[in-house]
Design an enzyme around this catalytic site. Structure first.
Site, PDB file in Angstrom:
ATOM      1  N   ALA A  35      52.024 120.674  99.075  1.00 46.21           N
ATOM      2  CA  ALA A  35      50.787 121.737  98.916  1.00 46.21           C
ATOM      3  C   ALA A  35      50.566 122.497  99.412  1.00 46.21           C
ATOM      4  O   ALA A  35      50.002 123.836 100.278  1.00 46.21           O
ATOM      5  CB  ALA A  35      49.672 120.853  98.536  1.00 46.21           C
ATOM      6  N   ILE A  36      50.027 121.618 101.265  1.00 47.62           N
ATOM      7  CA  ILE A  36      49.334 122.363 102.650  1.00 47.62           C
ATOM      8  C   ILE A  36      51.093 123.410 102.579  1.00 47.62           C
ATOM      9  O   ILE A  36      50.609 124.777 103.275  1.00 47.62           O
ATOM     10  CB  ILE A  36      49.554 121.329 103.437  1.00 47.62           C
ATOM     11  N   ASP A  38      52.709 124.854 100.959  1.00 53.85           N
ATOM     12  CA  ASP A  38      53.325 126.020  99.939  1.00 53.85           C
ATOM     13  C   ASP A  38      51.754 126.648 100.380  1.00 53.85           C
ATOM     14  O   ASP A  38      52.222 127.925 100.330  1.00 53.85           O
ATOM     15  CB  ASP A  38      52.851 125.936  98.502  1.00 53.85           C
ATOM     16  N   SER A  83      67.541 129.877  96.726  1.00 55.39           N
ATOM     17  CA  SER A  83      66.377 129.250  96.786  1.00 55.39           C
ATOM     18  C   SER A  83      65.767 130.325  95.542  1.00 55.39           C
ATOM     19  O   SER A  83      66.134 130.929  95.185  1.00 55.39           O
ATOM     20  CB  SER A  83      65.136 129.443  97.577  1.00 55.39           C
ATOM     21  N   GLU A 113      63.357 125.658  81.589  1.00 55.09           N
ATOM     22  CA  GLU A 113      63.933 124.270  81.736  1.00 55.09           C
ATOM     23  C   GLU A 113      62.733 123.966  82.603  1.00 55.09           C
ATOM     24  O   GLU A 113      62.284 123.971  83.447  1.00 55.09           O
ATOM     25  CB  GLU A 113      65.077 124.671  82.249  1.00 55.09           C
ATOM     26  N   LYS A 115      61.996 121.428  85.709  1.00 59.50           N
ATOM     27  CA  LYS A 115      61.695 121.604  87.130  1.00 59.50           C
ATOM     28  C   LYS A 115      62.467 119.808  87.530  1.00 59.50           C
ATOM     29  O   LYS A 115      60.990 119.790  88.071  1.00 59.50           O
ATOM     30  CB  LYS A 115      61.296 122.522  88.217  1.00 59.50           C
ATOM     31  N   ASP A 117      63.186 117.415  89.648  1.00 59.63           N
ATOM     32  CA  ASP A 117      62.072 116.860  91.778  1.00 59.63           C
ATOM     33  C   ASP A 117      63.623 115.756  92.134  1.00 59.63           C
ATOM     34  O   ASP A 117      63.283 115.068  91.958  1.00 59.63           O
ATOM     35  CB  ASP A 117      61.455 116.790  91.341  1.00 59.63           C
ATOM     36  N   ARG A 136      72.937 120.747  98.838  1.00 56.98           N
ATOM     37  CA  ARG A 136      72.304 122.351  99.190  1.00 56.98           C
ATOM     38  C   ARG A 136      72.528 122.466 100.678  1.00 56.98           C
ATOM     39  O   ARG A 136      73.281 124.198 100.719  1.00 56.98           O
ATOM     40  CB  ARG A 136      71.676 123.045  98.488  1.00 56.98           C
ATOM     41  N   LYS A 311      55.828 126.355  89.884  1.00 58.26           N
ATOM     42  CA  LYS A 311      54.920 124.905  90.172  1.00 58.26           C
ATOM     43  C   LYS A 311      53.961 124.751  89.736  1.00 58.26           C
ATOM     44  O   LYS A 311      53.134 125.372  89.370  1.00 58.26           O
ATOM     45  CB  LYS A 311      55.051 125.174  91.898  1.00 58.26           C
ATOM     46  N   CYS A 408      43.691  81.683 101.439  1.00 61.15           N
ATOM     47  CA  CYS A 408      43.567  80.430 102.132  1.00 61.15           C
ATOM     48  C   CYS A 408      43.759  80.430 102.945  1.00 61.15           C
ATOM     49  O   CYS A 408      43.966  79.050 103.984  1.00 61.15           O
ATOM     50  CB  CYS A 408      45.220  79.600 101.420  1.00 61.15           C
ATOM     51  N   CYS A 423      52.216  85.268 103.609  1.00 58.56           N
ATOM     52  CA  CYS A 423      51.664  83.662 103.409  1.00 58.56           C
ATOM     53  C   CYS A 423      53.067  82.771 102.941  1.00 58.56           C
ATOM     54  O   CYS A 423      52.852  83.299 101.222  1.00 58.56           O
ATOM     55  CB  CYS A 423      50.087  83.543 102.941  1.00 58.56           C
ATOM     56  N   CYS A 428      49.139  78.463  97.629  1.00 62.35           N
ATOM     57  CA  CYS A 428      47.801  79.802  98.167  1.00 62.35           C
ATOM     58  C   CYS A 428      47.852  80.343  96.775  1.00 62.35           C
ATOM     59  O   CYS A 428      48.112  80.531  96.233  1.00 62.35           O
ATOM     60  CB  CYS A 428      48.395  80.931  99.134  1.00 62.35           C
TER      61      CYS A 428
END
Length: 668
Positions: A35-36, A38, A83, A113, A115, A117, A136, A311, A408, A423, A428
């Site tokens: 997100a950042i 983009d 792309s 279609e 997409k 991931d 790619r 997106k 424990c 542990c 335990c």
């Protein structure tokens, strides 16, 4: 913004996006959430649109992707793997539609279609045979990953027609496989994959194809790399049917639309249903259907004008770490969890996020009080993606892992080669309750009504100390529990009773033996038939079973060597819990064919089929595959470049076949 400030910001964005692109495409270790990235890319696009003279040749908006890794052979794509441009809302989509119709007219159709991931790949076929596969890469030059792609069962090695063509597709890891892989890695104390996409990419870039083969990867083919009209095809939808007819796996959830409103309806449908899919999607691909109109619309330097990707809204949000809690799993691994300010992610309210281990906390420098970005993709456990460092107040508290178990108080240990703290106290209480919860879970003994809260209360009240005690519970005891009514108690008693007759593989998986998952439990149960025969098996006998490796064999032998475990098995037997396999076993009389009842080893390279295909056919005919040659081996099948196994077979005077003999016998 004036031009001087715009130029300064463009330079900053170029530098940031180049660094983030390198981390994402080359290293497979994203530095920031999608997100950042983009958001920054869109800001750069806006500035370049406002000031066209600030569009530099090395701008991220002018390139297709990152450079390929230098540790594998490079492949130059005959046609660039471009792309797609992105749209993020209804307004963007209407503008895309307007551009398309102004260039190609109103008779256009769209194919929508899912997409996927995953990792985009190119597959090359000559005369119907798979000859090369590549990533790619940067769109022009990719990486040769042919040997790893050959391990994916959904990629045909021979097509149904002897055609020569290149196809493009997306390799992905199903959610179930991803969760199983991360569970195994967690038990081994290894770093967990962030998401199925990274897991798929990391698997395909392994130098050892055995690793890729073990990861249960899959693929959807989404198009022909060349000109579809060469194959007498007039549109994209038709080409996907053609590819399916050749033997390729294509995604059936596509839809042909004639209006942008129909496209939006498709998007809305899958925005709501995406989490129901067995694989991850991050958007919708929209393509002009007719090849004639695709040609008329053409391409920009980096993407086709006739296609775009919608997106999905980012499933990453900001919140605050209020505390870090520790939990102890059934294998003793101590896992830190971030306690967060409640926040909505992917349609659910999230208040906790896994931090995996101490090393991750230190690597990301996560502190109590930090503002962080969290992510939840589909049904994956939420995780902290990054700390927002510029919002620190210096009042945040660094976190230190304890030296003793929070359940424990036993001293924690770090086993050599592992990241996790463990542990190792078998008594335990946290490990015992987690083991009980696993035993009654759906994929194990499937005792409906015996959930986490009930298990914890039963253990706390001293009614259940180990799994055999479950079968001693009475309705009267259950009625004493909080919020347990007469009907619930009766149903739970009935569910416990029904679980006694489960087939052996359910019990074996429920025991929680390290490295023995559902598939391993089924293979072992089908092979031995009874728990007693499995307990008596040696490591050598175990590793001779196809798909049972040394780690699993060591773990099984160590587990059943314990006097406590053998006593537990005896208590289960006394409780009339079924200890035999009641599923369908392969029962083919010896002599019925050349493979039935024989212990067989495959080695070397096969030309006419993959090792996996040969293994499947041999097992279907009753052969028992092994990974090593011993005195008990009946037959060795040696392909090209066979090595030490062939030498040992000759030394032990084991019968040896070449591939031609194998094919001859399989075809009888």
């Amino acid at each position: 913004m004036d031009r001087l400030k715009a130029e300064q910001r463009v330079n900053e964005l170029n530098e940031m996006l180049r660094n983030y692109g390198h981390a994402y495409y080359v290293l497979d270790k994203p530095a920031v959430p999608d997100a950042i990235y983009d958001q920054l890319l869109n800001e750069l696009i806006d500035l370049e649109t406002l000031y066209p003279d600030l569009v530099f040749p090395d701008s991220p908006t002018q390139r297709v992707g990152g450079a390929p890794l230098s540790t594998v052979d490079k492949v130059t794509h005959e046609r660039p793997m471009l792309s797609l441009s992105n749209v993020f809302d209804e307004k963007d989509l209407h503008e895309f539609d307007k551009r398309v119709r102004s260039g190609a007219g109103d008779k256009i159709e769209y194919v929508c279609e899912l997409k996927i991931d995953g990792l985009a790949v190119s597959l090359l076929y000559e005369n119907g045979k798979f000859v090369k596969g590549a990533t790619r890469g940067d769109g022009r030059i990719g990486e040769d990953i042919t040997v790893n792609l050959r391990t994916i069962r959904t990629i045909p090695l021979k097509l149904k027609e002897a055609v020569s063509l290149e196809v493009r597709g997306e390799v992905f890891m199903p959610k179930k496989s991803f969760h199983a892989l991360n569970e195994e890695r967690g038990e081994r104390g290894e770093e967990l994959f962030a998401n199925p996409r990274n897991a798929a990419a990391g698997s395909l870039r392994q130098l050892d194809p055995k690793i890729a083969a073990s990861r249960n990867l899959d693929v959807f083919i989404y198009g022909i790399g060349g000109d579809g009209e060469t194959y007498n095809l007039s549109n994209h939808d038709e080409s996907l049917d053609y590819l399916a007819g050749l033997g390729f796996k294509t995604n059936k959830e596509r839809r042909v639309c004639t209006t942008v409103e129909e496209v939006l309806a498709y998007i809305e449908k899958w925005t709501d249903k995406r989490n129901d899919l067995p694989y991850e999607i991050d958007g919708i691909v929209i393509k002009v259907n007719q090849f004639l109109y695709q040609q008329e619309l053409g391409f920009t330097a980096k993407s086709p004008k006739w296609a775009t990707a919608y997106k999905f809204p980012a499933e990453e949000v900001m919140t605050t770490v209020r505390d870090i809690e520790l939990s102890v799993g059934r294998t003793g691994v101590v896992t830190p969890t971030a306690i967060l300010d409640p926040v909505s992610v992917a349609g659910t309210t999230v208040q906790r996020a896994s931090l995996h281990n101490e090393d991750l906390i230190k690597e990301k420098d996560i502190r109590i009080g930090d503002k962080v970005i969290i992510r939840k993709a589909g049904d994956i456990i939420p995780e902290v993606v990054a700390v927002i460092l510029d919002q620190r107040t210096e009042e945040e508290l660094p976190f230190e892992m304890p030296t003793h178990c929070p359940a424990c108080d036993s001293e924690l240990v770090r086993i050599e080669g592992e990241v996790a703290l463990r542990c190792v106290n078998p008594q335990c209480p946290a490990q015992i309750t987690e083991g009980l919860i696993h035993f009654v879970s759906r994929n194990a003994m499937n005792i409906d009504g015996l959930g986490e809260k009930v298990i914890e209360q039963l253990y706390r009240e001293g009614l259940v100390h180990d799994i055999s005690d479950i079968y001693k519970l009475t309705k009267e005891q259950l009625l004493e529990l909080d919020r347990m009514g007469d009907k619930s108690a009766s149903n739970l008693v009935a569910a416990i009773e029904a679980s006694r007759s489960n087939s052996m593989e359910k019990l074996l998986f429920g025991l929680g033996i390290r490295h023995v998952g559902e598939r391993g439990a089924r293979i072992l149960s089908e092979h031995f038939g009874t728990l007693a025969q499995l307990i008596a098996a040696t490591k050598e006998e175990l590793v001779e079973i196809h798909e049972i490796g040394e780690k699993m064999a060591d773990s099984i032998v160590m587990y059943f060597d314990s006097e406590e475990v053998r006593a537990l098995v005896e208590r289960l037997h006394e409780a009339n819990v079924n200890l035999t396999y009641t599923g369908t076993r392969v029962r083919i009389e010896e002599g019925a064919n050349a493979f039935a009842g024989k212990k067989i080893v495959l080695t070397g390279k096969l030309e006419q089929m993959t090792r996996q295909e040969a293994s499947a056919q041999i097992e279907a005919l009753g052969g028992k595959l092994s990974g090593s040659v011993s005195k008990k081996t009946d037959l060795l099948i040696a392909g090209e470049e066979a090595g030490s196994k062939l030498d040992k077979a000759r030394e032990l005077k084991v019968e040896i076949w070449d591939e031609a003999r194998l094919v001859e016998e399989l075809n009888k």
